[in-house]
Design an enzyme around this catalytic site. Sequence first.
Site, PDB file in Angstrom:
ATOM      1  N   SER A 137      14.794   1.389  -6.786  1.00 54.31           N
ATOM      2  CA  SER A 137      15.703   2.488  -6.432  1.00 54.31           C
ATOM      3  C   SER A 137      15.102   3.350  -5.318  1.00 54.31           C
ATOM      4  O   SER A 137      15.840   3.883  -4.483  1.00 54.31           O
ATOM      5  CB  SER A 137      16.071   3.327  -7.661  1.00 54.31           C
ATOM      6  N   ASN A 138      13.783   3.462  -5.257  1.00 55.97           N
ATOM      7  CA  ASN A 138      13.171   4.177  -4.131  1.00 55.97           C
ATOM      8  C   ASN A 138      13.318   3.383  -2.835  1.00 55.97           C
ATOM      9  O   ASN A 138      13.545   3.960  -1.773  1.00 55.97           O
ATOM     10  CB  ASN A 138      11.696   4.480  -4.406  1.00 55.97           C
ATOM     11  N   ARG A 160      -6.530 -12.967  -6.057  1.00 55.39           N
ATOM     12  CA  ARG A 160      -5.789 -11.805  -5.549  1.00 55.39           C
ATOM     13  C   ARG A 160      -5.994 -11.672  -4.048  1.00 55.39           C
ATOM     14  O   ARG A 160      -5.116 -11.247  -3.313  1.00 55.39           O
ATOM     15  CB  ARG A 160      -6.311 -10.520  -6.214  1.00 55.39           C
ATOM     16  N   MET A 187       3.430  -2.369  -8.589  1.00 52.75           N
ATOM     17  CA  MET A 187       2.616  -2.164  -9.776  1.00 52.75           C
ATOM     18  C   MET A 187       1.333  -2.993  -9.786  1.00 52.75           C
ATOM     19  O   MET A 187       1.000  -3.622 -10.783  1.00 52.75           O
ATOM     20  CB  MET A 187       3.451  -2.437 -11.035  1.00 52.75           C
ATOM     21  N   ARG A 188       0.623  -3.022  -8.649  1.00 56.11           N
ATOM     22  CA  ARG A 188      -0.689  -3.668  -8.666  1.00 56.11           C
ATOM     23  C   ARG A 188      -1.670  -2.904  -7.784  1.00 56.11           C
ATOM     24  O   ARG A 188      -1.273  -2.224  -6.861  1.00 56.11           O
ATOM     25  CB  ARG A 188      -0.673  -5.130  -8.243  1.00 56.11           C
ATOM     26  N   ILE A 230      -4.442  -2.552  -5.012  1.00 56.10           N
ATOM     27  CA  ILE A 230      -4.629  -3.184  -3.700  1.00 56.10           C
ATOM     28  C   ILE A 230      -6.123  -3.512  -3.547  1.00 56.10           C
ATOM     29  O   ILE A 230      -6.978  -2.718  -3.925  1.00 56.10           O
ATOM     30  CB  ILE A 230      -4.219  -2.161  -2.615  1.00 56.10           C
ATOM     31  N   ASN A 284       1.634   5.905  -1.312  1.00 52.84           N
ATOM     32  CA  ASN A 284       2.231   5.566  -2.605  1.00 52.84           C
ATOM     33  C   ASN A 284       2.983   6.783  -3.137  1.00 52.84           C
ATOM     34  O   ASN A 284       2.657   7.920  -2.781  1.00 52.84           O
ATOM     35  CB  ASN A 284       1.112   5.188  -3.589  1.00 52.84           C
ATOM     36  N   HIS A 291       3.997   8.544  -6.836  1.00 52.72           N
ATOM     37  CA  HIS A 291       3.601   8.460  -8.247  1.00 52.72           C
ATOM     38  C   HIS A 291       4.349   9.544  -9.032  1.00 52.72           C
ATOM     39  O   HIS A 291       4.418  10.695  -8.580  1.00 52.72           O
ATOM     40  CB  HIS A 291       2.084   8.651  -8.374  1.00 52.72           C
TER      41      HIS A 291
HETATM   42  C1  GAR Z   1       8.966   5.270  -9.400  1.00 54.45           C
HETATM   43  O1  GAR Z   1       9.307   6.308 -10.289  1.00 54.45           O
HETATM   44  C2  GAR Z   1       7.565   5.434  -8.901  1.00 54.45           C
HETATM   45  O2  GAR Z   1       7.168   6.777  -8.809  1.00 54.45           O
HETATM   46  C3  GAR Z   1       6.774   4.720  -9.959  1.00 54.45           C
HETATM   47  O3  GAR Z   1       7.549   3.590 -10.268  1.00 54.45           O
HETATM   48  C4  GAR Z   1       8.914   3.936 -10.141  1.00 54.45           C
HETATM   49  C5  GAR Z   1       9.618   2.825  -9.407  1.00 54.45           C
HETATM   50  O4  GAR Z   1      11.001   2.939  -9.531  1.00 54.45           O
HETATM   51  N1  GAR Z   1       5.477   4.353  -9.498  1.00 54.45           N
HETATM   52  C6  GAR Z   1       4.383   4.342 -10.264  1.00 54.45           C
HETATM   53  O5  GAR Z   1       4.386   4.608 -11.439  1.00 54.45           O
HETATM   54  C7  GAR Z   1       3.115   3.953  -9.528  1.00 54.45           C
HETATM   55  N2  GAR Z   1       1.971   4.150 -10.356  1.00 54.45           N
HETATM   56  P1  GAR Z   1      11.952   2.128  -8.560  1.00 54.45           P
HETATM   57  O6  GAR Z   1      11.514   0.662  -8.593  1.00 54.45           O
HETATM   58  O7  GAR Z   1      13.328   2.305  -9.087  1.00 54.45           O
HETATM   59  O8  GAR Z   1      11.788   2.716  -7.183  1.00 54.45           O
END
Ligand code: GAR
Length: 204
Positions: free
Chosen positions: A15-16, A68, A93-94, A96, A110, A112
Amino acid sequence: MQWSRIAVFASGQGSNFAALAEAERAGRLGGGRIELLVSDRPEAPVAKRAEEAGIPALLLRPKDFASRELYEAEIVAELQRRNIGLIVLAGYMRLITPVLLAPYAGRIVNIHPSLLPAFAGKDAIGQALDYGVKLTGVTVHFVDGGMDTGPVIAQRSVAVEPGDSAESLAERIHQVEYELYPEIVRALAEGRVMLDERKTVIRE
Ligand code: GAR
């Protein structure tokens, strides 16, 4: 490397990613152009979103690689082919490794879902609810070798309401992310984010 040539990395819903693509379409990324989506989960919904937005995607399964490092080397080759100058992690979600970090030092950011350094790592929203904080939020930061430890670029707070569930709090945090990330990515794409040791300044 041009700051305006952007690759977004995502593992899940995206969604981001969609908010960034929409911001570009609406002219809110300034000169920033999303040239590529990179995902480590070819079956993730974000891949479909890239297709719909007409953005090329590099979809690789890390387990298809011997290490990796070899997985990331393949990504770096593609980034360099496309002259990418800014990497935007959006729910990637990994961790780097230096294979990607070294050529893109200071050029990876990033987002968070907490006010770092509180609640780094997985399930930041659940961690905040379990802790019982009244205020949490969103952080955009540069990526270094640690887990959510790089210099902070921007933060916005989000109040935890009585009776919040993980879902209701996540929903409000997401709305803040969709506003904040395009604004900061635009500043980065325009070369307006200055970094001095751990301190960052966004020029007008
Ligand atoms: C977001 O809320 C982002 O802040 C978080 O994952 C979500 C992804 O949502 N990131 C983390 O937790 C990183 N440690 P999305 O796939 O709908 O954009």
